[in-house]
Design a protein around this motif. Structure first.
Motif, PDB file in Angstrom:
ATOM      1  N   LEU A 212       0.861  -1.182   0.000  1.00  0.00           N
ATOM      2  CA  LEU A 212       0.000   0.000   0.000  1.00  0.00           C
ATOM      3  C   LEU A 212       0.895   1.229   0.000  1.00  0.00           C
ATOM      4  O   LEU A 212       1.654   1.453   0.940  1.00  0.00           O
ATOM      5  CB  LEU A 212      -0.905  -0.001   1.230  1.00  0.00           C
ATOM      6  CG  LEU A 212      -1.870   1.174   1.354  1.00  0.00           C
ATOM      7  CD1 LEU A 212      -2.895   1.148   0.225  1.00  0.00           C
ATOM      8  CD2 LEU A 212      -2.565   1.155   2.711  1.00  0.00           C
ATOM      9  N   LYS A 213       0.838   1.998  -1.084  1.00  0.00           N
ATOM     10  CA  LYS A 213       1.674   3.190  -1.215  1.00  0.00           C
ATOM     11  C   LYS A 213       1.015   4.356  -0.502  1.00  0.00           C
ATOM     12  O   LYS A 213      -0.210   4.528  -0.551  1.00  0.00           O
ATOM     13  CB  LYS A 213       1.902   3.513  -2.686  1.00  0.00           C
ATOM     14  CG  LYS A 213       2.953   4.580  -2.933  1.00  0.00           C
ATOM     15  CD  LYS A 213       3.199   4.755  -4.423  1.00  0.00           C
ATOM     16  CE  LYS A 213       4.273   5.807  -4.688  1.00  0.00           C
ATOM     17  NZ  LYS A 213       4.511   5.984  -6.143  1.00  0.00           N
ATOM     18  N   GLU A 214       1.841   5.144   0.168  1.00  0.00           N
ATOM     19  CA  GLU A 214       1.332   6.282   0.919  1.00  0.00           C
ATOM     20  C   GLU A 214       0.502   7.185   0.012  1.00  0.00           C
ATOM     21  O   GLU A 214       0.902   7.525  -1.095  1.00  0.00           O
ATOM     22  CB  GLU A 214       2.497   7.074   1.516  1.00  0.00           C
ATOM     23  CG  GLU A 214       2.068   8.165   2.486  1.00  0.00           C
ATOM     24  CD  GLU A 214       3.256   8.822   3.155  1.00  0.00           C
ATOM     25  OE1 GLU A 214       3.034   9.738   3.966  1.00  0.00           O
ATOM     26  OE2 GLU A 214       4.395   8.437   2.874  1.00  0.00           O
ATOM     27  N   GLY A 215      -0.690   7.539   0.501  1.00  0.00           N
ATOM     28  CA  GLY A 215      -1.588   8.382  -0.275  1.00  0.00           C
ATOM     29  C   GLY A 215      -2.623   7.612  -1.047  1.00  0.00           C
ATOM     30  O   GLY A 215      -3.605   8.195  -1.529  1.00  0.00           O
ATOM     31  N   ASN A 216      -2.413   6.299  -1.236  1.00  0.00           N
ATOM     32  CA  ASN A 216      -3.371   5.475  -1.966  1.00  0.00           C
ATOM     33  C   ASN A 216      -4.354   4.812  -1.006  1.00  0.00           C
ATOM     34  O   ASN A 216      -4.022   4.531   0.152  1.00  0.00           O
ATOM     35  CB  ASN A 216      -2.666   4.394  -2.772  1.00  0.00           C
ATOM     36  CG  ASN A 216      -1.843   4.959  -3.908  1.00  0.00           C
ATOM     37  OD1 ASN A 216      -1.970   6.150  -4.243  1.00  0.00           O
ATOM     38  ND2 ASN A 216      -1.001   4.130  -4.518  1.00  0.00           N
ATOM     39  N   ALA A 217      -5.552   4.563  -1.502  1.00  0.00           N
ATOM     40  CA  ALA A 217      -6.559   3.888  -0.685  1.00  0.00           C
ATOM     41  C   ALA A 217      -6.500   2.386  -0.842  1.00  0.00           C
ATOM     42  O   ALA A 217      -6.958   1.643   0.030  1.00  0.00           O
ATOM     43  CB  ALA A 217      -7.952   4.390  -1.053  1.00  0.00           C
ATOM     44  N   TYR A 218      -5.931   1.919  -1.967  1.00  0.00           N
ATOM     45  CA  TYR A 218      -5.905   0.492  -2.263  1.00  0.00           C
ATOM     46  C   TYR A 218      -4.478   0.028  -2.512  1.00  0.00           C
ATOM     47  O   TYR A 218      -3.659   0.778  -3.074  1.00  0.00           O
ATOM     48  CB  TYR A 218      -6.758   0.186  -3.492  1.00  0.00           C
ATOM     49  CG  TYR A 218      -8.221   0.487  -3.296  1.00  0.00           C
ATOM     50  CD1 TYR A 218      -9.085  -0.476  -2.802  1.00  0.00           C
ATOM     51  CD2 TYR A 218      -8.726   1.750  -3.596  1.00  0.00           C
ATOM     52  CE1 TYR A 218     -10.432  -0.195  -2.620  1.00  0.00           C
ATOM     53  CE2 TYR A 218     -10.066   2.042  -3.414  1.00  0.00           C
ATOM     54  CZ  TYR A 218     -10.918   1.056  -2.915  1.00  0.00           C
ATOM     55  OH  TYR A 218     -12.245   1.336  -2.717  1.00  0.00           O
TER      56      TYR A 218
END
Length: 846
Positions: A212-218
């Motif tokens: 999960l990449k920072e800033g992403n919801a998924y």
């Protein structure tokens, strides 16, 4: 006339050489099945030392323990697995709160460690996830540990507490590589990626991550090239991937879309896109198809599915080029655990026939099914070891044992053991390597299911044990069994005739009547009418034996209706304030009548109470029938709560649970204990006064015995079927009376009565044992006075500076040891007027 030693040895040699192994071995084997272990082991030894002894080696090795060489890699480990090429065995453990990965070179027989988890090895590189501690994370860990202590064993609350901490730890967990030659550590990903899964292609050149990449919801699936650390996003979207797998050739990536993701915010929901995804890593093309696959072949070209169609359960295979399902096996029975053979020509699966699962193989070309196992216990989790052997697990999920099956000959052998007579070894995980020669086993070889440590073992299927090793095993077992029997006979010497007189009154017909009456009440769960009917029946039975029974009413959690423990008291004649409790729970699960779980234990309890009714012991005995065990040990918790509130001095406790199911001709059961003194007494009670064969394991969690342990500490013993047996009827609707061996129940009743008679006639374990080193180098050992009124003195056992065991008799409450060895154990027991010693040693380390 006494023969000279040399002549006696020669005669012994001639006698052993003259043995007929074809006769001696069956006699020894029969003794083994009857629990006559000294006689059996002696016979095996004669066969091995006799003519053609090597010809009998395999059979004797398997009877007494392991056939293959097993190497303990660690006494504490988890998540054991092999590197893709099979050159390393890898497992994890926790040291001082840190994740540690251990890698063992199979060829070099060398071990390395590194801080981190999810370890991958290849091309001289280690890749792993490492959590970098911070003050806030350390504080969170402390809060987590404090919370876990207060919430007990509630699985939901424990999961909530652990998950809350894990999310914090994930933010401080980063991906690293370590060069084994340069001894250099490099961080592979910048901050901002929460990695939850990590797999590698061949040679560790490319890594594939679920993060999960920072800033992403998924979360998304990423490719990371190890050489230049280039990150490529392969798959993204409003879905939650999981279960990453890379083909051995490194050309395909497989995963599933799951309904949730551990690091996603609670208000984020996936698109309705559950299914399986196959990524071609050459061109990064994606194929998605519905359904969750049950197995994939080694080349990632064929999948297996479990499909239900009306009343039929179907095993189907599809090729990845067209995804067209082909039915290969159909049954109206439940099926589970399908796997491909390495060459993809066969499948293995578990099919539930009547009451238990059995293993089948299916030829995928001809669709011909072959039954592999035929056993009353569940057979599950098949894994191919090469194309012509299977490994599968036998028994109930908590206590399975691994077996190897030869698909050509149909023969089966157990894989793992601890090579001792009495102590059982629960196994939990098995992982074969790509060659089929080695298997990693996670097990508790010491028989301790309570300690958090689980051992990791490497079984070498290409190397059998030697004759010398098996003879050494036999010698050690003869010594241990002789010692156990000698101590048991000595313990009962003063009361053996009385015990034999009492236990001879036990009646299998009465036991059946108890079981039949309880069975007729149907489900005895606290929500069912049968619960109160059973309580009334137990009250009337205790009263008919001459007791003045009592109800102990309370309102359990999540219920508005009251339920009751029922107990009867046999008051002590000398030390009535000192109490021994024996218990079983009479309630059952909602869906079944609970003939084994635990009408069997309740029947044994009633019969022990009946035959002891006219034979009060020096200490008080309480017979307790607990309710609400199946609702979270609530009945035993309430009994212990009131006992503590009333300052009851419970010195020892027995709890019998599920003791009536047998799957063969043997009458055997497991002593489940925390206290080794009680364990040995129960072994002695069984072999001196009954026909039951007993094994042992440290076990009390999730049983009523835990209530005693939590309140009074290490005072627990008792009998249960697990883990020596694994009833297929456990917690099922068909836990019926006809599945019970009533003779086995009566043997438990006699063992229980005999154990209680010794415990209640002997001094209890001492308290307050302490040691102090004096200025002259001697040690002063002291202890609290025994609570029994009839104690006349004490025995102190210690090891002197030369390593010799010494024992002294003491009248007072202390002793000065002038020649005791430092760091050795000193043990103390009380002795009473009948010259009976305490049933367990109190210990202190110098």
């Amino acid at each position: 006339m006494r023969l000279p030693v040399t002549i006696a040895l020669c005669l012994l040699f001639i006698s052993s050489r003259g043995q007929n192994p074809a006769k001696t071995f069956p006699e020894a084997e029969d003794n083994w099945k009857q629990g006559k272990y000294i006689e059996a082991l002696t016979g095996f030894k004669q066969v091995l030392n006799g003519r053609d002894g090597e010809a009998w080696l395999d059979r004797i090795a398997l009877t007494t323990g392991e056939l293959y060489q097993v190497n303990e890699l660690s006494a504490d480990g988890k998540l054991a697995r092999f590197s893709p090429d099979g050159s390393y065995a890898i497992f994890e453990k926790i040291e001082n709160g840190r994740d540690i990965s251990v890698y063992y070179s199979i060829a070099g027989r060398k071990t390395g460690i590194i801080e981190g988890k999810n370890l991958l090895i290849g091309n001289g590189q280690l890749v792993f996830l490492r959590t970098i501690p911070t003050d806030s994370l350390t504080a969170a860990a402390k809060r987590r540990d404090e919370q876990l202590k207060t919430i007990g064993n509630d699985p939901t609350r424990r999961a909530q507490v652990n998950n809350a901490y894990n999310k914090l730890a994930a933010a401080q967990t980063f991906l690293f590589s370590y060069d084994l030659k340069k001894k250099k550590t490099v961080q592979l990903l910048p901050k901002g990626y929460l990695v939850s899964e990590l797999v590698a292609g061949p040679g560790l050149n490319n890594l594939y991550l679920l993060a999960l990449k920072e800033g992403n919801a998924y979360p998304a699936v990423y490719k990371l090239a190890l050489e230049d650390r280039k990150v490529t996003e392969l798959v993204t979207g409003k879905n939650f991937p999981g279960g990453l797998q890379v083909s051995p050739a490194g050309d395909k990536l497989l995963f599933e879309y799951l309904p949730r993701f551990a690091y996603a915010a609670s208000d984020v929901k996936p698109e309705r896109a559950e299914g399986t995804v196959l990524v071609d890593l050459a061109d990064q093309s994606i194929k998605q198809f519905p359904g969750r696959i049950a197995a994939v072949n080694a080349a990632f070209t064929r999948f297996m599915y479990l499909v239900k169609d009306d009343a039929q359960n179907i095993l189907a295979v599809t090729n990845t080029d067209n995804f067209k399902l082909e039915v290969v096996y159909t049954t109206d029975k439940l099926i589970a655990d399908p796997v491909f053979s390495p060459d993809g020509s066969k499948a293995a699966l578990a099919v539930k026939l009547l009451d238990d699962y059995e293993i089948f193989t299916v030829d995928l070309a001809t669709k011909q099914a072959t039954r592999i196992t035929s056993e009353i216990q569940h057979d599950r989790l098949p894994v191919f070891i090469g194309n012509d052997r299977l490994m599968a697990a036998k028994g109930e999920p908590r206590h399975r044992r691994s077996y190897l099956y030869d698909l050509k000959t149909g023969e089966s052998i157990k894989l793992f053991h601890n090579n001792t007579v009495r102590t059982l070894v629960p196994e939990y995980d098995w992982e074969p390597d790509v060659s089929g020669r080695y298997v990693l086993v996670t097990a508790e070889r010491d028989g301790n299911t309570i300690s958090p440590e689980r051992g990791v073992y490497l079984a070498d299927l290409g190397q059998k044990v030697t004759k010398t090793e098996v003879l050494a095993r036999i010698e050690a077992d003869i010594k241990a069994e002789t010692d156990l029997r000698t101590r048991g006979e000595a313990s009962y010497a003063k009361i053996a005739e009385l015990v034999r007189s009492v236990t001879s009154q036990a009646s299998v017909h009465r036991v059946y009547d108890y079981e039949n009456s309880l069975f007729k009440f149907g489900s005895k769960h606290i929500t069912q009418p049968g619960n109160n009917k059973a309580a009334e029946y137990l009250f009337d039975q205790y009263k008919s034996f001459g007791y003045e029974p009592q109800y102990q009413w309370f309102t359990p959690r999540a219920s508005t209706a009251k339920t009751a423990n029922v107990f009867a008291v046999l008051k002590g004649t000398v030390n009535p304030e000192i109490v021994y409790v024996v218990s079983s729970h009479y309630d059952s699960v909602v869906i079944g009548p609970g003939a084994d779980d635990d009408a069997s234990g309740t029947a044994a309890l009633l019969e022990a109470a009946r035959i002891l009714a006219d034979h009060p012991m020096p200490c008080t005995i309480i017979f307790a029938s607990f309710t609400a065990e199946e609702a979270g040990l609530q009945g035993s918790r309430e009994f212990v709560r009131q006992a503590q509130a009333n300052h009851m001095q419970i010195a020892g406790a027995l709890n019998n649970d599920m003791i009536g199911w047998a799957n063969d001709s043997r009458l055997d059961n497991t002593i489940r204990y925390s206290n080794p003194g009680i364990r040995d007494i129960q072994h002695a009670a069984a072999f001196l006064f009954t026909n039951m064969v007993t094994y042992d394991v440290v076990y009390y969690k999730s049983t009523d015995a835990q209530s005693y342990y939590d309140a009074y500490g290490d005072i627990v013993g008792g009998i249960g079927s697990y883990p020596v047996l694994g009833s297929p009827y456990y917690h099922q609707w068909n836990d019926f009376l006809e599945t019970i061996n009533h003779q086995l129940v009566i043997e438990v009743a006699k063992t229980t009565a005999a154990t209680l008679m010794l415990l209640a006639s002997s001094p209890s374990r001492l308290k307050g044992v302490a040691a102090h080193k004096e200025e002259d180098g001697s040690y002063k050992v002291s202890w609290q006075a025994s609570p029994e009124k009839d104690v006349t003195g004490y025995i102190v056992r210690y090891t002197d500076a030369k390593g010799k065991k010494e024992q002294v008799a003491v009248k007072g409450l202390s002793v000065t040891l002038n020649a005791a060895a430092a760091k050795s154990l000193v043990e103390v027991k009380a002795v009473n007027q009948r010259e009976m010693q305490g049933w367990d040693w109190a210990r202190v380390e110098l």
